[in-house]
Motif scaffolding. Structure first.
Motif, PDB file in Angstrom:
ATOM      1  N   ILE A 147      59.897   4.361  36.090  1.00 43.12           N
ATOM      2  CA  ILE A 147      61.204   3.702  36.031  1.00 43.12           C
ATOM      3  C   ILE A 147      61.944   4.091  34.758  1.00 43.12           C
ATOM      4  O   ILE A 147      63.148   4.383  34.783  1.00 43.12           O
ATOM      5  N   GLN A 151      65.601   5.926  34.366  1.00 37.79           N
ATOM      6  CA  GLN A 151      66.672   5.264  33.638  1.00 37.79           C
ATOM      7  C   GLN A 151      67.176   6.094  32.455  1.00 37.79           C
ATOM      8  O   GLN A 151      68.357   6.055  32.130  1.00 37.79           O
ATOM      9  N   ALA A 184      58.227   2.573  42.464  1.00 41.62           N
ATOM     10  CA  ALA A 184      58.869   2.771  41.162  1.00 41.62           C
ATOM     11  C   ALA A 184      60.032   3.757  41.270  1.00 41.62           C
ATOM     12  O   ALA A 184      61.073   3.586  40.624  1.00 41.62           O
ATOM     13  N   GLY A 188      63.652   2.339  40.211  1.00 46.50           N
ATOM     14  CA  GLY A 188      64.363   2.904  39.071  1.00 46.50           C
ATOM     15  C   GLY A 188      65.751   3.397  39.418  1.00 46.50           C
ATOM     16  O   GLY A 188      66.658   3.393  38.582  1.00 46.50           O
TER      17      GLY A 188
END
Length: 227
Positions: A147, A151, A184, A188
């Protein structure tokens, strides 16, 4: 007050990055080495995060006020009512005997502004554990790195995923790639820009409400998925 910074030339940054990567592979518990690796390889990523924060009203507020996730500034989380984000964070930290003051300082960023962004990225890590409902074991930490990579695009995050998955048992590897990794990847991408959130001003809000507002997809229990 941020830690004292060390100015490095290009070859010095490469040397620190290589040494940190090698040391972290030998001893993944060395948070200082992992931090140094993130800083020496992550400047372009942190510059992009900084620009995104400047383009966001809440992100600009964070940059202006420069809140720190340290005991003296987040202690009010322990006074929040049950079911709030702040109470969930306090319970997460207390149940693990974690202190928000334990993270190593940022040393290898060129400017105060970038040093703060790198510090903020390091200090909101536990908030993300709470929001996504991830444990702090090897699988949980590795899933959170997926994640974090989506990001912030920090090379260190992807290296941590590779290094973490290499240390899995066969059963853990199957669980990670069948359950945690697909989740994930989706989580994310689905959520808001988490670096532009002023978390401390949302401690009083209901945990499920902030998850909805920020597009957070909590990790499903693998036992309920039959994995």
């Amino acid at each position: 007050m941020l830690g004292a910074r060390v100015q490095l030339k290009g070859w010095q940054q490469a040397a620190v990055a290589f040494g940190s990567a090698f040391g972290a592979l030998l001893d993944p518990r060395r948070a200082d080495l992992i931090a140094a690796l993130g800083e020496t390889t992550g400047k372009p990523a942190f510059e992009r995060v900084l620009q995104r924060m400047k383009n966001s009203a809440e992100g600009r507020e964070v940059l202006l006020e420069r809140p720190r996730v340290i005991s003296s500034q987040v202690s009010h989380a322990w006074d929040m009512p049950q079911n709030t984000f702040g109470a969930a964070y306090a319970q997460f930290m207390g149940s693990r005997n974690f202190s928000p003051d334990d993270r190593p300082p940022v040393r290898f960023m060129d400017t105060d502004e970038l040093a703060y962004v790198a510090t903020r990225a390091r200090e909101v890590h536990d908030f993300w554990h709470v929001l996504f409902g991830l444990p702090t074991n090897l699988i949980g930490e590795t899933a959170l790195k997926v994640i974090e990579f989506e990001q912030m695009f920090l090379p260190m995050c992807m290296l941590s995923v590779v290094g973490g998955s290499a240390r899995f048992s066969e059963k853990q590897r199957t669980l990670f790639f069948q359950h945690y990794f697909p989740w994930a990847t989706k989580a994310g991408l689905k959520c808001t820009d988490l670096m532009s959130v002023y978390y401390e001003k949302h401690f009083h809000e209901d945990l499920e409400e902030v998850r909805r507002n920020w597009g957070i997809l909590p990790c499903p229990d693998p036992k309920k998925r039959g994995v």
